[in-house]
Design a protein around this motif. Structure first.
Motif, PDB file in Angstrom:
ATOM      1  N   GLN A 268     -17.115 -48.757  90.966  1.00 58.59           N
ATOM      2  CA  GLN A 268     -15.896 -48.102  90.867  1.00 58.59           C
ATOM      3  C   GLN A 268     -15.556 -48.427  88.986  1.00 58.59           C
ATOM      4  O   GLN A 268     -16.544 -49.139  88.224  1.00 58.59           O
ATOM      5  N   LEU A 269     -15.192 -47.134  88.508  1.00 55.56           N
ATOM      6  CA  LEU A 269     -14.816 -46.720  86.974  1.00 55.56           C
ATOM      7  C   LEU A 269     -14.759 -47.527  86.293  1.00 55.56           C
ATOM      8  O   LEU A 269     -12.977 -47.689  86.673  1.00 55.56           O
ATOM      9  N   LYS A 270     -15.162 -48.175  85.326  1.00 54.56           N
ATOM     10  CA  LYS A 270     -14.050 -50.002  84.468  1.00 54.56           C
ATOM     11  C   LYS A 270     -12.943 -48.897  83.221  1.00 54.56           C
ATOM     12  O   LYS A 270     -13.605 -47.762  82.799  1.00 54.56           O
ATOM     13  N   GLY A 271     -12.017 -49.274  83.931  1.00 54.16           N
ATOM     14  CA  GLY A 271     -10.336 -48.947  82.511  1.00 54.16           C
ATOM     15  C   GLY A 271     -10.280 -47.150  83.611  1.00 54.16           C
ATOM     16  O   GLY A 271      -9.248 -46.714  82.772  1.00 54.16           O
ATOM     17  N   GLY A 272     -10.813 -46.118  84.221  1.00 53.55           N
ATOM     18  CA  GLY A 272     -10.403 -45.137  85.417  1.00 53.55           C
ATOM     19  C   GLY A 272     -10.253 -43.652  84.587  1.00 53.55           C
ATOM     20  O   GLY A 272     -11.157 -44.174  83.477  1.00 53.55           O
ATOM     21  N   PHE A 273     -10.227 -42.539  84.887  1.00 54.25           N
ATOM     22  CA  PHE A 273      -9.814 -41.722  84.282  1.00 54.25           C
ATOM     23  C   PHE A 273      -9.265 -41.889  83.052  1.00 54.25           C
ATOM     24  O   PHE A 273     -10.089 -41.303  81.894  1.00 54.25           O
TER      25      PHE A 273
END
Length: 123
Positions: free
Chosen positions: A108-113
């Motif tokens: 998962q990308l930390k902090g999102g888009f």
């Protein structure tokens, strides 16, 4: 009043348990770590189509978390899965679903888009 305190304690305990259990199957990656591996993986944007159209990471496929159960056939279990949403909560939900369905390499990308600084594409 006592019931309220007990209910709050139970809620906190369940949240803490879920958080630590999730860490056993979900790798939360910094943007640099994410960028290192996503080209060799299945890059999935779990946001809704209208959010995806406004802008997404170059090379991402849009499989909204709301449709993921029905669209699992589009994803391979033998390749890493890299997920992101706007901030991280929907991709965590998607990861939980994938884990239950037997996927193992979930990232998962930390902090999102909204924290992404790399290349994006929009319609």
């Amino acid at each position: 009043m006592e019931f309220l305190v007990v209910a709050i304690v139970v809620l906190v305990a369940v949240s803490v348990f879920r958080y630590f259990r999730q860490r056993t199957y979900l790798k939360v990656l910094t943007e640099d770590q994410f960028r290192e591996g996503y080209r060799k993986a299945q890059l999935i944007d779990v946001r809704e189509p209208q959010e995806f159209d406004k802008g997404h990471i170059l090379g991402a496929r849009n499989i909204p978390v709301t449709q993921m159960k029905q669209r699992l056939i589009e994803m391979r279990k033998d390749k890493p899965v890299y997920l992101y949403c706007q901030s991280g909560s929907r991709s965590a939900r998607a990861a939980q679903l994938l884990h239950k369905k037997g996927y193992e390499d979930i990232n998962q990308l930390k902090g999102g888009f909204k924290k992404w600084t790399g290349k994006i594409k929009s319609k």
